[in-house]
Design a protein around this motif. Structure first.
Motif, PDB file in Angstrom:
ATOM      1  N   THR A 474      32.082 -64.672  64.592  1.00  0.00           N
ATOM      2  CA  THR A 474      33.302 -65.095  65.813  1.00  0.00           C
ATOM      3  C   THR A 474      32.269 -66.147  66.180  1.00  0.00           C
ATOM      4  OG1 THR A 474      31.977 -62.979  67.958  1.00  0.00           O
ATOM      5  CG2 THR A 474      34.266 -63.635  66.485  1.00  0.00           C
ATOM      6  N   HIS A 475      30.589 -66.844  66.806  1.00  0.00           N
ATOM      7  CA  HIS A 475      29.972 -67.565  67.338  1.00  0.00           C
ATOM      8  C   HIS A 475      28.698 -67.714  66.922  1.00  0.00           C
ATOM      9  CE1 HIS A 475      28.970 -69.976  70.867  1.00  0.00           C
ATOM     10  NE2 HIS A 475      30.727 -70.773  71.333  1.00  0.00           N
ATOM     11  N   PRO A 476      28.542 -68.912  67.308  1.00  0.00           N
ATOM     12  CA  PRO A 476      26.716 -69.079  66.782  1.00  0.00           C
ATOM     13  C   PRO A 476      25.599 -68.482  68.208  1.00  0.00           C
ATOM     14  CG  PRO A 476      27.546 -71.108  67.248  1.00  0.00           C
ATOM     15  CD  PRO A 476      28.802 -70.569  66.871  1.00  0.00           C
ATOM     16  N   ASP A 477      25.986 -68.198  69.135  1.00  0.00           N
ATOM     17  CA  ASP A 477      25.414 -68.295  69.917  1.00  0.00           C
ATOM     18  C   ASP A 477      25.574 -66.661  70.815  1.00  0.00           C
ATOM     19  OD1 ASP A 477      23.884 -70.125  70.156  1.00  0.00           O
ATOM     20  OD2 ASP A 477      25.890 -70.971  70.816  1.00  0.00           O
ATOM     21  N   ILE A 478      27.091 -65.556  69.941  1.00  0.00           N
ATOM     22  CA  ILE A 478      26.956 -64.653  70.700  1.00  0.00           C
ATOM     23  C   ILE A 478      26.049 -63.800  70.597  1.00  0.00           C
ATOM     24  CG2 ILE A 478      28.048 -63.696  68.556  1.00  0.00           C
ATOM     25  CD1 ILE A 478      30.092 -62.028  70.643  1.00  0.00           C
ATOM     26  N   LYS A 514      21.615 -61.788  68.932  1.00  0.00           N
ATOM     27  CA  LYS A 514      22.051 -62.826  68.536  1.00  0.00           C
ATOM     28  C   LYS A 514      22.896 -62.365  67.139  1.00  0.00           C
ATOM     29  CE  LYS A 514      21.531 -67.140  68.345  1.00  0.00           C
ATOM     30  NZ  LYS A 514      21.250 -67.993  68.392  1.00  0.00           N
ATOM     31  N   TYR A 516      24.481 -63.571  64.305  1.00  0.00           N
ATOM     32  CA  TYR A 516      24.160 -64.498  63.809  1.00  0.00           C
ATOM     33  C   TYR A 516      23.037 -63.823  62.909  1.00  0.00           C
ATOM     34  CZ  TYR A 516      23.061 -68.850  60.866  1.00  0.00           C
ATOM     35  OH  TYR A 516      22.243 -69.805  59.980  1.00  0.00           O
ATOM     36  N   PHE A 538      32.437 -69.484  61.097  1.00  0.00           N
ATOM     37  CA  PHE A 538      32.523 -68.917  62.083  1.00  0.00           C
ATOM     38  C   PHE A 538      33.525 -68.547  62.287  1.00  0.00           C
ATOM     39  CE2 PHE A 538      27.548 -71.201  61.925  1.00  0.00           C
ATOM     40  CZ  PHE A 538      27.141 -69.684  62.919  1.00  0.00           C
ATOM     41  N   THR A 539      34.441 -67.779  63.487  1.00  0.00           N
ATOM     42  CA  THR A 539      35.536 -67.878  63.068  1.00  0.00           C
ATOM     43  C   THR A 539      36.228 -68.018  64.537  1.00  0.00           C
ATOM     44  OG1 THR A 539      35.797 -65.374  63.454  1.00  0.00           O
ATOM     45  CG2 THR A 539      36.165 -66.252  61.516  1.00  0.00           C
ATOM     46  N   GLY A 540      35.784 -68.304  65.156  1.00  0.00           N
ATOM     47  CA  GLY A 540      35.471 -68.643  66.802  1.00  0.00           C
ATOM     48  C   GLY A 540      36.066 -67.157  67.917  1.00  0.00           C
ATOM     49  N   LEU A 541      36.063 -66.747  68.839  1.00  0.00           N
ATOM     50  CA  LEU A 541      35.878 -64.731  70.057  1.00  0.00           C
ATOM     51  C   LEU A 541      37.063 -65.242  69.519  1.00  0.00           C
ATOM     52  CD1 LEU A 541      33.935 -66.387  72.636  1.00  0.00           C
ATOM     53  CD2 LEU A 541      32.819 -65.401  71.117  1.00  0.00           C
ATOM     54  N   LEU A 547      31.068 -64.047  74.957  1.00  0.00           N
ATOM     55  CA  LEU A 547      29.777 -63.980  73.931  1.00  0.00           C
ATOM     56  C   LEU A 547      28.224 -63.057  74.236  1.00  0.00           C
ATOM     57  CD1 LEU A 547      28.746 -67.740  75.221  1.00  0.00           C
ATOM     58  CD2 LEU A 547      29.473 -66.730  72.888  1.00  0.00           C
TER      59      LEU A 547
END
Length: 612
Positions: A474-478, A514, A516, A538-541, A547
């Protein structure tokens, strides 16, 4: 038939060897035999001795089962049996010569002992070499996988020997890596130690390594993770020998080598548990597990069964899962009194009947809706199950005087941004409100994600990899906290045993991961190159997704316990009367205008901030 022919061939060769040894010993001991005027006395004894020696020694060899071994795998054990059998048989012959006053030196049988050991061992080990050389087994080495072992310990030595005994595996150990500087430039079972972990990439390239095997069963998960990270920089296939806790019989073999899995990389050091304390909670008590067929619930049942409850009750509304764990427990614990009940925690009348019938002493409440995106789309279902379902079980436990009630909560209940987390926070508030006035000790245990649980990110990633990608993050930093299912359940049981009532126990989830990085590792573990063979997108939150997750509310604080993996959040007491009025209002809103439930949940849980 083929085996009998080989055994008979070996027996006849032994007869020739032991008699040739006897004659050779004569010449070595009596080198003057033909010039000795009494040589006929010695020579005349040979035919009789040949017969006696053949019977005695072959009988001894049979007794020591020298014809039962698989000599193509001959090693130290087989050699020791040969030496012992030769010692016993030659000692018997010395006794025979002494008692019958046979006119030959008894020292002849000391000589024959050494000759026997040499030739009998030689013919057996020679058979092994024959298989390897003349049947072409050694010549296959050039076409085998070149293996590098990480760890020059007992496990490494055992695996090298296993590889040598099984040329059909077509794997040849050619290098070892070990961080012990004292082992550098030494050899382990003929294989050189060529460096430390810093040299893994270089040695893999220099020695044209095809496969790396991590042979460190006693190493900590942190060390395994560090080693794997380095190994992943090579182009080699990486495998692992399981940890000592997974090697049930603690024996090492090639068959136990397996692919590295994500649990090896995310696992942590073994948890120290007070089994006596947990046993005091469970033993001889009736234990009910709601959601007993789920990921956490089924593992709770497995571990509870080991502590000898007087009865274990599995309650679940999904029959297939309940059926599976029931059959597993009956197979593993045939004396366990077990009841499997199909029921829904939403149905108060059904729960009343169950509690009235079985009077559970201990209740573990694991039944819940937990999938964040699904619950965002179906908020009333989350409320029915997680709020009203929990209230039903809590009220029954209070009414029928259960001793202790342990609810499985989540880090998503802290400053919730989704309806699932908000409903779990209300469930915690119910627990704490009842704890103030009930004789039942109500507690909750809060933790993050568990590896491999139903609907978790890892099974999803694996499925996406099997389908050729892409793997969606969903997000590179999640980031998320992870814990294995057995580890989480062990800590739940320990926290439950420590409870006094009203606590929210918070489990130490270790270092956050992470997502990712998790996706990249899973792709590599599957034998692919991230963003080359399998794409990461990456698909977005998603709705309600953070996060990062938190384990504590700001006002809760934390207290240490005697277990360094378990903490207690400072209790935030809920007024029972106010909370019950709010829950009644919530029920009415769900009936009259379900669209307003989210807004009213924010009234009950003021720190619930719905994400955009």
């Amino acid at each position: 038939m083929k085996y009998k022919i080989k055994a008979l061939s070996l027996l006849f060769s032994d007869i020739l060897i032991i008699n040739a040894s006897l004659i050779l010993a004569y010449f070595l001991r009596l080198d003057y035999i033909f010039t000795n005027p009494n040589y006929e006395i010695f020579v005349n004894e040979i035919p009789k001795l040949v017969l006696i020696v053949s019977v005695v020694k072959i009988g001894t060899f049979i007794a020591f089962k020298l014809y039962n071994s698989l000599w193509k795998y001959a090693g130290v054990y087989e050699l020791s049996r040969i030496i012992l059998a030769s010692l016993v048989s030659n000692s018997f012959m010395m006794g025979y010569v002494f008692l019958t006053r046979t006119p030959i030196p008894r020292s002849i049988f000391i000589i024959t002992f050494f000759i026997d050991c040499f030739f009998i061992s030689a013919i057996r080990l020679g058979y092994r070499l024959f298989r390897r050389y003349f049947r072409g087994d050694i010549l296959l080495v050039k076409s085998t996988k070149r293996v590098m072992l990480i760890g020059a310990g007992d496990a490494g030595a055992a695996l090298i020997n296993e590889y040598n005994m099984h040329p059909e595996l077509k794997s040849t150990p050619v290098a070892i890596i070990d961080d012990n500087l004292g082992k550098q430039n030494k050899k382990l079972s003929g294989v050189p130690v060529l460096g430390t972990r810093d040299d893994i990439v270089r040695v893999a390239e220099d020695k044209m390594i095809d496969e790396i095997v991590i042979t460190m069963p006693s190493a900590s998960p942190k060390t395994i993770n560090e080693i794997y990270t380095i190994c992943s920089k090579t182009k080699c296939k990486v495998k692992i020998l399981p940890s000592l806790s997974q090697l049930i019989d603690e024996t090492v073999s090639v068959q136990k080598i397996r692919d590295v899995n994500i649990e090896d990389l995310l696992g942590r050091d073994a948890i120290k548990l007070d089994n006596n304390e947990i046993g005091g909670l469970i033993k001889d008590n009736v234990v009910l597990v709601t959601g007993g067929g789920g990921s956490i619930g089924s593992e709770l049942c497995r571990q509870i069964a080991t502590f000898s409850p007087s009865r274990l009750i599995i309650l679940d509304n999904y029959e297939n899962n309940a059926y599976d764990i029931q059959n597993e427990l009956l197979a593993n614990y045939p004396n366990l009194k077990l009841n499997t009940i199909i029921a829904n925690v939403r149905e108060k009348g059904r729960l009343e009947s169950i509690f009235r019938t079985y009077r559970p002493d201990i209740v573990f409440h694991a039944a819940a809706h937990k999938h964040v995106p699904l619950m965002e789309a179906n908020p009333t279902e989350a409320i029915k199950n997680n709020v009203f379902g929990t209230l039903n079980v809590v009220e029954c436990a209070d009414k029928y005087k259960s001793k202790r009630f342990v609810m499985i909560s989540t880090d998503k209940a802290v400053n919730p941004t989704n309806i699932m987390g908000a409903t779990k926070r209300v469930a915690e508030m119910i627990i704490q409100a009842f704890a103030k006035q009930s004789k039942t000790e109500f507690v909750a245990v809060r933790f993050g994600n568990v590896l491999g649980s139903n609907g978790s990110v890892i099974p999803l990633f694996k499925k996406q990899i099997e389908q050729g990608g892409p793997v969606t993050v969903t997000h590179p930093d999640i980031i998320r906290y992870f814990m294995t299912i057995p580890e989480a359940v062990q800590l739940v049981l320990q926290a439950g045993a420590m409870a006094e009532g009203g606590e929210i126990f918070v489990l130490d989830m270790g270092e956050p991961v992470k997502i990712y990085d998790l996706a990249r590792n899973l792709i590599k573990l599957s034998g692919f190159e991230p963003d080359v063979d399998i794409k990461i997108e990456f698909t977005g939150l998603r709705p309600g997704e953070k996060l990062y997750e938190e384990l504590l509310l700001a006002e809760e604080g934390v207290q240490a316990t005697k277990n360094d993996k378990i903490y207690v959040a400072q209790p935030l007491h809920s007024d029972m009367a106010i909370l019950m009025r709010e829950i009644e209002c919530l029920k009415e809103i769900m009936i009259k205008n379900a669209d307003e439930v989210i807004d009213y949940m924010k009234v009950i849980v003021p720190n619930y901030k719905q994400s955009s």
